[in-house]
Each structure stands twice: as C-alpha cells, then as structure tokens.
Motif scaffolding. Structure first.
Motif, short mmCIF file in Angstrom:
data_model
loop_
_atom_site.label_atom_id
_atom_site.label_comp_id
_atom_site.label_asym_id
_atom_site.label_seq_id
_atom_site.Cartn_x
_atom_site.Cartn_y
_atom_site.Cartn_z
N GLN A 221 0.83 -1.21 0.00
CA GLN A 221 0.00 0.00 0.00
C GLN A 221 0.86 1.26 0.00
O GLN A 221 0.53 2.25 -0.66
N ARG A 222 1.98 1.24 0.73
CA ARG A 222 2.87 2.40 0.75
C ARG A 222 3.50 2.64 -0.63
O ARG A 222 3.82 3.78 -0.99
N LEU A 223 3.66 1.58 -1.40
CA LEU A 223 4.20 1.73 -2.76
C LEU A 223 3.17 2.31 -3.73
O LEU A 223 3.51 2.72 -4.83
N GLY A 224 1.90 2.32 -3.30
CA GLY A 224 0.83 2.81 -4.17
C GLY A 224 -0.06 1.71 -4.70
O GLY A 224 -0.98 1.97 -5.49
N GLY A 225 0.17 0.47 -4.28
CA GLY A 225 -0.70 -0.63 -4.70
C GLY A 225 -1.99 -0.65 -3.90
O GLY A 225 -2.03 -0.20 -2.75
N ILE A 226 -3.04 -1.16 -4.51
CA ILE A 226 -4.35 -1.26 -3.85
C ILE A 226 -4.69 -2.74 -3.71
O ILE A 226 -4.79 -3.47 -4.70
N VAL A 227 -4.86 -3.18 -2.47
CA VAL A 227 -5.20 -4.58 -2.21
C VAL A 227 -6.70 -4.76 -2.39
O VAL A 227 -7.50 -4.14 -1.69
N LEU A 228 -7.09 -5.61 -3.32
CA LEU A 228 -8.50 -5.81 -3.66
C LEU A 228 -9.12 -6.99 -2.92
O LEU A 228 -10.31 -6.98 -2.62
N SER A 229 -8.33 -8.01 -2.66
CA SER A 229 -8.86 -9.17 -1.95
C SER A 229 -7.70 -9.97 -1.38
O SER A 229 -6.54 -9.80 -1.78
N GLU A 230 -8.04 -10.83 -0.42
CA GLU A 230 -7.02 -11.65 0.24
C GLU A 230 -7.61 -13.01 0.54
O GLU A 230 -8.76 -13.13 0.95
N GLU A 231 -6.82 -14.06 0.31
CA GLU A 231 -7.27 -15.42 0.61
C GLU A 231 -6.08 -16.29 0.97
O GLU A 231 -4.93 -15.92 0.72
N LYS A 232 -6.37 -17.44 1.53
CA LYS A 232 -5.33 -18.40 1.89
C LYS A 232 -5.19 -19.44 0.79
O LYS A 232 -6.18 -19.94 0.25
N SER A 233 -3.96 -19.77 0.46
CA SER A 233 -3.72 -20.84 -0.51
C SER A 233 -3.82 -22.19 0.20
O SER A 233 -3.83 -22.26 1.43
N ALA A 234 -3.87 -23.27 -0.59
CA ALA A 234 -3.91 -24.61 -0.01
C ALA A 234 -2.64 -24.91 0.78
O ALA A 234 -2.65 -25.71 1.72
N ALA A 235 -1.54 -24.23 0.41
CA ALA A 235 -0.26 -24.45 1.10
C ALA A 235 -0.15 -23.62 2.37
O ALA A 235 0.83 -23.75 3.11
N GLY A 236 -1.14 -22.75 2.63
CA GLY A 236 -1.16 -22.01 3.88
C GLY A 236 -0.63 -20.60 3.83
O GLY A 236 -0.64 -19.90 4.83
N TYR A 237 -0.15 -20.15 2.67
CA TYR A 237 0.32 -18.78 2.59
C TYR A 237 -0.78 -17.88 2.02
O TYR A 237 -1.74 -18.35 1.42
N ASP A 238 -0.63 -16.58 2.23
CA ASP A 238 -1.64 -15.62 1.78
C ASP A 238 -1.44 -15.27 0.31
O ASP A 238 -0.30 -15.14 -0.16
N ILE A 239 -2.57 -15.11 -0.39
CA ILE A 239 -2.56 -14.61 -1.76
C ILE A 239 -3.40 -13.34 -1.78
O ILE A 239 -4.55 -13.35 -1.34
N VAL A 240 -2.83 -12.25 -2.27
CA VAL A 240 -3.59 -11.01 -2.38
C VAL A 240 -3.68 -10.60 -3.84
O VAL A 240 -2.73 -10.74 -4.60
N LYS A 241 -4.87 -10.15 -4.20
CA LYS A 241 -5.07 -9.57 -5.54
C LYS A 241 -4.91 -8.06 -5.42
O LYS A 241 -5.53 -7.45 -4.55
N VAL A 242 -4.09 -7.47 -6.27
CA VAL A 242 -3.80 -6.05 -6.13
C VAL A 242 -3.88 -5.33 -7.46
O VAL A 242 -3.67 -5.93 -8.52
N GLU A 243 -4.21 -4.06 -7.37
CA GLU A 243 -3.93 -3.14 -8.47
C GLU A 243 -2.51 -2.64 -8.21
O GLU A 243 -2.27 -1.97 -7.20
N PRO A 244 -1.55 -2.99 -9.07
CA PRO A 244 -0.15 -2.71 -8.75
C PRO A 244 0.16 -1.22 -8.81
O PRO A 244 -0.54 -0.45 -9.48
N PRO A 245 1.23 -0.80 -8.13
CA PRO A 245 1.67 0.58 -8.25
C PRO A 245 2.23 0.84 -9.65
O PRO A 245 2.44 -0.11 -10.43
N ALA A 246 2.48 2.10 -9.97
CA ALA A 246 3.02 2.45 -11.29
C ALA A 246 4.30 1.68 -11.57
O ALA A 246 4.51 1.16 -12.67
N ASN A 247 5.16 1.58 -10.57
CA ASN A 247 6.37 0.78 -10.69
C ASN A 247 6.07 -0.62 -10.17
O ASN A 247 6.35 -0.95 -9.02
N TRP A 248 5.48 -1.44 -11.02
CA TRP A 248 4.96 -2.72 -10.56
C TRP A 248 6.05 -3.68 -10.10
O TRP A 248 5.82 -4.53 -9.24
N THR A 249 7.26 -3.56 -10.65
CA THR A 249 8.33 -4.48 -10.25
C THR A 249 8.78 -4.23 -8.81
O THR A 249 9.45 -5.09 -8.22
N ALA A 250 8.39 -3.08 -8.23
CA ALA A 250 8.75 -2.80 -6.84
C ALA A 250 8.13 -3.82 -5.89
O ALA A 250 8.70 -4.11 -4.83
#
Length: 296
Positions: A221-250
């Motif tokens: 979020q500080r980079l300028g990305g917008i988190v749209l949703s969050e879910e848990k993967s089958a492996a137990g880690y978090d997956i977030v869907k984001v609108e990336p910041p202008a510098n997406w590779t950041a």
C-alpha cells in the motif's frame, strides 16, 4: 422357383433404394437446419456477450508475450548450455521456472536491474552437497532459516538473512547458497513487461510468505498498490489480488513477496457447459439445440 427368387430380390433392392433415398433426404434436411443455426462467428457471439467479454488485462498480457510466442522459454535465463534432460540428473543444477542455474559455474545471468535484489533479498536457494538428508535440514533449522519449498535438484528455498546465508556457505553439507532474486518470483507472462509499466487495467496475484502478510500488505500500500482481496492458498500462505503501483516491479522487490503473477478474470463458460449437458450440439451456436427451451 426362379421367379419367386427374382421377386424376392426385386423387393429387397426396392427396400434398399427406399432406405437410401430416405437417408439422403434426412441428411439434406439436417444440413439446412445446421446452416440456419450457425452463422458468422460475430453473429453467434452476439447471442452470448459473456463469451466475448475479454478483459483488458488478458489482452495486455497476451500482447506483451506475443514477442516470445515462437519460444515460450525466451525469458528463462541460464548460465549453462546443457539441456533440461541433462540438468535433471546434474547434482549442481537448480531448476527454476525462470532460470536454469549451474552452481559450479559462474553466476552471470542477465537479470534486468529493476528485478535484481537491492540489498538482502531475505530468501535464498540453499543446495545440499548430495541428497537432502536429516542432517542437512538440521543445519538449516539450527541456522535459523525457514524452509519455504523444495527446489530441484536437492535444494530448498529458505527465508534467511544475509548473515545466515554467509554462515551456511561455510558448512561442508551445503554445496551452494544463491540469493533468490525478484526475477525468479515473476511468472513468465509478465517478464516481457519487466522494464515497462503495466496497462492500468492489469491486476496481479501476489503470493506472500507465511507469518508476516500484514506487514507486506502495508508495504504494498505504501508503494501505491491497492489490495482488492485476500485469501489463503492450499499451502497455507496468503494470496492477495492487487492493483499494482506504477512501478509494478517494486512489489517483487519486497522481501515478503515470493510469487508475482497476472490475475486472470474469471468468466462463465456456458458455451462449453451447454455441449457437456447436451443442451447444444456445439459451443458456438447462439440458439438452443432443436429449439428446446425446457418449457412444457
């Protein structure tokens, strides 16, 4: 007797000819109906708007990857000329989606600068000197690393500090310790756009390391990305869907991120379900099969 046989043969052939004529009539009739039901693709698609509602992000990803269409591994880096079949049995090989690495050769991969680790990457590829053993895992645990996943051949992706990585290099059971570059996190469809901005409608799925997802989300979020949703993967880690910041590779530079992939919008596949359920005889006809609607 002969006349009786002749009459029977004449009757038999008459029946065969009648059946043949009926078959021809039925075939022509069905062909006419089919030609009425199938028209130009644009006309058929107009009956099913959801089937043609392709998203801007999907088009953008496909367009950007078109340059690599003749070689789907065009963006895979390597410091060896050995083939995959050779590397599969090489105890010094590390096989990643985006890189084939020989740990006994100079690590001279041409990684774009914006996808090179800026300082401590926070994760490393640690390869065992021989098959992975309980002793090797004990060394990793004692050093304070966190194993994320197995990496062929005989290696683990681990979370560790640079100081821990340096200490592991001195252990005789450790063959190689390599920084896990941001480039390795990014899925192949995004790599053609590594040095340019993503189209504004493209969204990303980010896999976050377990344990510090909330901190990583704040960094996104500080980079300028917008988190749209969050879910848990089958492996137990978090997956977030984001609108990336202008510098997406950041976002790939963040030490809490270990997967960066394009988000593909989901669409109803009624065109395929209709044929599976025998509602239609093909996936492109805009009208119902035999004009059946379920009424009466």
């Amino acid at each position: 007797m002969t006349k009786t046989v002749m009459r029977r043969n004449l009757f038999t052939w008459s029946c065969v000819l009648l059946l043949f004529a009926a078959g021809v009539f039925f075939f022509l009739h069905e062909s006419q109906n089919t030609s009425k039901n199938t028209g130009p693709a644009s006309t058929q698609a107009a009956h099913n708007p959801s089937a043609v509602a392709a998203t801007a992000s999907a088009h953008a990803i496909k367009a950007a990857a078109a340059s690599a269409s003749t070689n789907k591994f065009a963006w895979r880096l390597s410091n060896t000329t050995n083939s995959l079949s050779q590397l599969m049995h090489d105890s010094h090989a590390i096989l990643l989606e985006n890189a084939f690495i020989k740990t006994d050769s100079k690590l001279n991969l041409s990684i774009p600068k914006n996808l090179q680790a800026q300082g401590d990457p926070g994760a490393y590829l640690v390869q065992a000197a021989g098959p992975i053993s309980p002793a090797f895992r004990s060394i990793l645990a004692a050093a304070g690393t966190t194993i994320v996943s197995y990496i062929p051949n005989d290696a683990y992706l681990v979370r560790a500090s640079e100081a821990v990585a340096d200490a592991l290099r001195a252990d005789p059971l450790v063959q190689a310790v390599i920084p896990y570059e941001p480039y390795y996190k990014v899925q192949a469809p995004l790599l053609p756009m590594a040095e340019q901005s993503l189209p504004k409608d493209v969204q990303l799925n980010l896999g976050l390391y377990a344990g510090d997802a909330s901190d990583t989300i704040q960094q996104i979020q500080r980079l300028g990305g917008i988190v749209l949703s969050e879910e848990k993967s089958a492996a137990g880690y978090d997956i977030v869907k984001v609108e990336p910041p202008a510098n997406w590779t950041a976002v790939a530079q963040l030490t809490g991120v270990h997967i960066v992939e394009p988000y593909y919008h989901r669409h109803l596949a009624n065109d395929l379900a209709r044929t599976t359920m025998k509602i239609s005889d093909n996936s492109i006809t805009g009208t119902n099969y035999l004009n059946l609607y379920g009424s009466n």
